[in-house]
Design an enzyme around this catalytic site. Structure first.
Site, mmCIF file in Angstrom:
data_model
loop_
_atom_site.group_PDB
_atom_site.id
_atom_site.type_symbol
_atom_site.label_atom_id
_atom_site.label_comp_id
_atom_site.label_asym_id
_atom_site.label_seq_id
_atom_site.Cartn_x
_atom_site.Cartn_y
_atom_site.Cartn_z
ATOM 1 C CG ASP A 71 40.249 36.454 125.154
ATOM 2 O OD1 ASP A 71 40.569 35.574 126.188
ATOM 3 O OD2 ASP A 71 40.634 36.317 124.274
ATOM 4 C CG HIS B 244 40.504 33.474 135.971
ATOM 5 N ND1 HIS B 244 40.418 33.726 134.871
ATOM 6 C CD2 HIS B 244 41.000 31.983 136.071
ATOM 7 C CE1 HIS B 244 40.195 32.721 134.114
ATOM 8 N NE2 HIS B 244 40.697 31.558 134.824
ATOM 9 C CG LEU C 11 27.806 51.858 134.869
ATOM 10 C CD1 LEU C 11 27.805 52.256 133.563
ATOM 11 C CD2 LEU C 11 29.177 51.251 135.415
#
Length: 244
Positions: free
Chosen positions: A24, A41, A135
């Site tokens: 956020d 972004h 991962l």
């Protein structure tokens, strides 16, 4: 992957160590610099790369990022288009790095609202990294936890109606096994950036016992160092899971 014992979760288990993040603050980051939201972004995508690269060294075996919520379609059409364009760019540019770094990518959320070409890119990225053993990176795209629960209830209801499932046999494991995250461990910790303190319809079932960390740092400024600080915060907490 061997986890540093100093980083092992405080419930006594060495793995998995699952971090979920609500990313956020992209818009506020851009506004503070007099830039268009798209710049925020784009910088946020750089933060994704930094966090993904830092995770294995911090003992993180599973990383789940809230990339695009089912509510994000309510944003201005131009911004939605920019977000989806950035997703395409990320998939085109980053999958090779994920392959090189042994990262497995998975997508959760409803894909049917995305264009056919984007759906194809998502499927290709998953296929190309499916054999990786490092991962586990999960992107939540067009995802909403309440909708996931509704879909899960429907799935279980159909199984009962077809005689494949005894309603008295439904327990927490049954529900967990029907969720989009059925093959993932529940998150150990949820991080939300930008100082906001809410979970925003993200992994509501799965976060029943997650530790919550609300970072004041805007997502584009979040990096491996910030993630390490959050991990340290988590490791200093005592997790009782309802016990003493």
């Amino acid at each position: 992957m061997t986890m540093d014992p100093l980083l092992a979760p405080t419930d006594g288990t060495a793995s998995p160590f699952h971090v979920a993040i609500i990313m956020d603050g992209n818009g506020r980051w851009a506004r503070a610099r007099g830039l268009p939201r798209t710049a925020g972004h784009r910088q946020g995508a750089e933060a994704v790369r930094s966090v993904v690269e830092a995770s294995p060294g911090l003992g993180v075996t599973h990383l789940t990022l809230f990339g695009f919520s089912s509510e994000n379609w309510k944003r201005p059409q131009g911004e939605v288009g920019d977000l989806l364009g950035l997703l395409r760019l990320y998939l085109n540019n980053e999958v090779r790095n994920l392959e090189k770094n042994n990262v497995r990518l998975r997508i959760i959320g409803r894909r049917d609202r995305f264009s056919p070409d984007l759906q194809a890119l998502l499927g290709d990225a998953e296929a190309r990294t499916s054999a990786n053993t490092g991962l586990h990176l999960t992107l939540a795209l067009n995802y909403g936890a309440r909708q996931e629960m509704v879909d899960t209830v429907r799935t279980l209801a159909r199984a009962v109606a077809q005689g494949r499932l005894d309603p008295e046999a439904i327990d927490e494991a049954t529900v967990s096994g029907a969720l989009l995250t059925h093959d993932l461990p529940d998150p150990d910790v949820l991080i939300r950036t930008s100082g906001e303190q809410r979970v925003s319809n993200f992994l509501l079932w799965q976060m029943a016992y997650a530790e919550l960390i609300f970072s004041p740092v805007l997502w584009p400024d979040f990096n491996g160092k910030e993630l390490a600080a959050a991990v340290e915060d988590f490791q200093n907490r005592e997790r009782r899971f309802g016990g003493l």
